[in-house]
Design an enzyme around this catalytic site. Structure first.
Site, mmCIF file in Angstrom:
data_model
loop_
_atom_site.group_PDB
_atom_site.id
_atom_site.type_symbol
_atom_site.label_atom_id
_atom_site.label_comp_id
_atom_site.label_asym_id
_atom_site.label_seq_id
_atom_site.Cartn_x
_atom_site.Cartn_y
_atom_site.Cartn_z
ATOM 1 C CG HIS A 2 47.644 12.331 49.028
ATOM 2 N ND1 HIS A 2 47.406 12.201 50.364
ATOM 3 C CD2 HIS A 2 48.952 12.003 48.846
ATOM 4 C CE1 HIS A 2 48.506 11.829 50.984
ATOM 5 N NE2 HIS A 2 49.468 11.697 50.079
ATOM 6 C CB CYS B 165 49.194 8.083 50.666
ATOM 7 S SG CYS B 165 50.904 8.554 50.333
ATOM 8 C CD GLU C 143 44.045 13.377 50.756
ATOM 9 O OE1 GLU C 143 43.563 12.470 50.055
ATOM 10 O OE2 GLU C 143 45.153 13.278 51.304
ATOM 11 C CB SER D 114 35.284 36.775 70.886
ATOM 12 O OG SER D 114 34.935 36.122 69.671
ATOM 13 N N GLY D 115 32.687 38.470 69.497
ATOM 14 C CA GLY D 115 32.408 39.181 68.254
ATOM 15 C C GLY D 115 32.773 38.336 67.046
ATOM 16 N N GLY D 116 33.463 37.217 67.277
ATOM 17 C CA GLY D 116 33.872 36.343 66.175
ATOM 18 C C GLY D 116 32.790 35.340 65.806
ATOM 19 C CB VAL D 117 32.551 33.108 62.835
ATOM 20 C CG1 VAL D 117 31.565 32.108 62.273
ATOM 21 C CG2 VAL D 117 32.787 34.227 61.846
ATOM 22 C CG ASP D 118 34.758 29.730 65.641
ATOM 23 O OD1 ASP D 118 34.179 29.667 64.547
ATOM 24 O OD2 ASP D 118 35.977 29.555 65.776
ATOM 25 C CB THR E 104 28.526 34.850 66.875
ATOM 26 O OG1 THR E 104 29.427 35.894 67.223
ATOM 27 C CG2 THR E 104 27.161 35.422 66.568
#
Ligand code: XMP
Length: 509
Positions: free
Chosen positions: A166, A78, A168, A220-224, A226
């Site tokens: 584009h 582009c 993507e 925190s209990g979150g994915v990252d 953990t």
């Protein structure tokens, strides 16, 4: 190294290019156009991204490509394609109309390796208001669309390709095939970036960096956080000290159940119940930002006190992911650093003076989930909806009391458990309930009631930047509404939030 360099000129799609490249199991990094790394030796190929700017007016977006063009395989997309033409002796001019939307490719040159596996008439997505009127020196047109003569070109004698559309975005049907043709067949980049390879590499890297020192990390209990903790645990074992703080604003039973889960995973984790401290800090506050600030400060105090109980800690582990790290370029062309910087280091709490280790800093969210799966983390934990740091405090409009938190925890649990029971949880990006500062009249049995109203919110999104409300089935909403009113004392009315972001936000505060 098997790395691809993506130069960002401010397009909203730049991160999407990086994700498509990663989906091909190829590692890549995004840099702003004006911060091209001086050592390019580790990059096997370069991609120039798009931009809302025009090559004719924004002189500021004109980097020197002489160390790249003709020296590395190059794909210009582009704005990138226009700039490449402009930089290399071609001509770019305003289109008569802005070309936006679907178009179909017709091939000019047969047997073109860039177009292998792409069907004639393949749909592509256009979004530009300038056109390449004259190709650069040695430019060879390889595809056109009805309105765009130079939809794709290459430079003879080089591995340099350019496309006006584009590749993507989802609407470019064979976009990924073209990216693969360029990266794998033309640039000969090896497809070695897999979750397994990443895990092996990052564990070795963390071992080398940390040695026998100690790391403290807030879960925190979150994915990252953990996944970051599990990686560090594999690298340094019991030298990783995790702290999981209950701020009293988590979901119902969340503190204990997540803590148990962490312990079951072999993590060295200490649960700290500081609920009362947070309620005290929040007492009487009803302004959303004041609430956020009070929670942030209380967290820092609690975490600092806990971290200080440990001796000889050298590192702070964090679950930072790639979108937080990338420096983005603003649409007006001025590079704007979005990385948060710590001014005033002397005034920081002790734990923030530690050296930082961020095992996930090169990964996108979906890659973190895949890496988590490779590490054997429970799919239920990996599939959890995002949950804000200030927790239920920003879903209770107005001031916070433990009683209001208890009501909202019950409502939220009925809603979330209902989504799970009806197979809807994984179809929703994020869901929760909001306690409104409104009482409404109702009738229960023969009695008049005057109780709280709650709103339910469920959204679809990919990154939280934009979101659509989810069209949950009426029967489901009816059942959840009944369950909430019948089971949660103090609530007599349920409404469903049907606003999208923008203009609304996901959270109400
Ligand atoms: P909004 O409400 O801005 O939310 O549309 C976008 C995403 O960010 C989360 N969010 C927060 N996360 N601290 C956090 O850690 C916060 O103060 C905060 N505010 C919003 C929100 O849950 C959604 O996923």
């Amino acid at each position: 190294m098997n790395n691809v360099l993506i130069l960002d000129f401010g397009s909203q799609y730049t991160q999407l290019i990086a994700r498509r490249v990663r989906e091909l199991n190829i590692f890549c990094e995004i840099f702003p156009f004006d911060k091209i790394p001086t050592d390019l030796s580790s990059y096997k190929a370069v991609i120039l991204g798009g931009s809302p700017a025009s090559v004719r007016s924004e002189e500021v977006l004109h980097p020197d490509l002489s160390e790249i063009r003709g020296k590395k395989p190059l794909l210009a997309v582009c704005y990138g394609a226009q700039y490449l033409a402009h930089f290399s002796g071609g001509e770019v001019a305003a289109s008569n109309t802005r070309e936006y939307g679907r178009a179909n490719l017709s091939f000019i040159k047969d047997n073109e390796i860039f177009l292998e596996g792409v069907s004639e008439n393949s749909q592509v997505w256009m979004s530009h208001s300038d056109s390449i009127k004259q190709l650069p020196t040695n430019g060879v047109r390889i595809a056109s669309t009805k309105d765009v003569e130079n939809a794709a070109y290459k430079i003879d004698g080089e591995t340099t390709y350019a496309i006006q559309f584009h590749p993507e975005v989802y609407h470019s049907t064979d976009g990924k095939q073209m990216l693969e043709n360029f990266l794998v067949k033309i640039a000969k980049v090896e497809q070695t970036f897999t979750p397994n390879a990443f895990v092996e590499e990052v564990i070795a890297e963390m071992k080398a960096k940390i040695g026998n020192d100690k790391v403290v990390l807030g879960l925190s209990g979150g994915v990252d956080s953990t996944v970051a903790a599990v990686i560090l645990n594999k690298a340094i074992g019991s030298n990783l000290y995790c702290i999981f703080v209950n701020n009293g604003l988590l979901r119902k039973n969340e503190f204990q159940s997540v803590l148990d889960q962490y312990k079951g995973m072999g993590l060295n984790v200490k649960g700290v119940d500081a609920s009362q401290r947070f309620y005290d800090a929040l007492a009487g506050l009803d302004d959303p930002e004041a609430k956020r600030k009070a929670i942030g400060n209380a967290f820092i105090e609690v975490f600092d006190a806990e971290a200080n109980l440990l001796t000889d800690v050298k590192f702070l582990g964090q679950g930072t992911i790639y979108p937080d790290v990338i420096e983005s370029v603003s649409a007006t062309g001025g590079p704007s650093a979005t990385i948060k910087s710590h001014h005033n280091v002397g005034g920081l709490p002790d734990f923030m003076k530690l050296q930082i280790v961020e095992p996930l800093r090169m990964l996108f969210k979906d890659e973190v989930r895949r890496v988590g799966a490779t590490l054997g983390i429970d799919p239920e934990l990996l599939g959890r909806h995002p949950f804000p740091g200030p927790g239920l405090a920003i879903r209770i409009l107005g001031d916070i009391t433990p009683e209001k938190v208890a009501i909202l925890q019950e409502v939220d649990a009925v809603f979330i458990n209902g989504l799970k029971a009806h197979g809807l949880y994984d179809k929703v990006w994020q869901a929760g309930a909001i306690l409104l500062p409104v009482n409404s009249v109702g009738v229960m049995g023969d009695e008049r009631t005057y109780e709280k109203v709650v709103a339910l919110r469920a959204v679809e999104s990919t990154d939280g930047m934009t979101a659509d409300w989810v069209h949950l089935p009426y029967e489901f909403l009816q059942k959840v509404s009944n369950d909430i009113i019948n089971h949660v004392r103090g609530v007599n009315r349920v409404v469903y939030d049907i606003s999208s972001k923008p203009p609304a936000t996901i959270e109400w505060e």
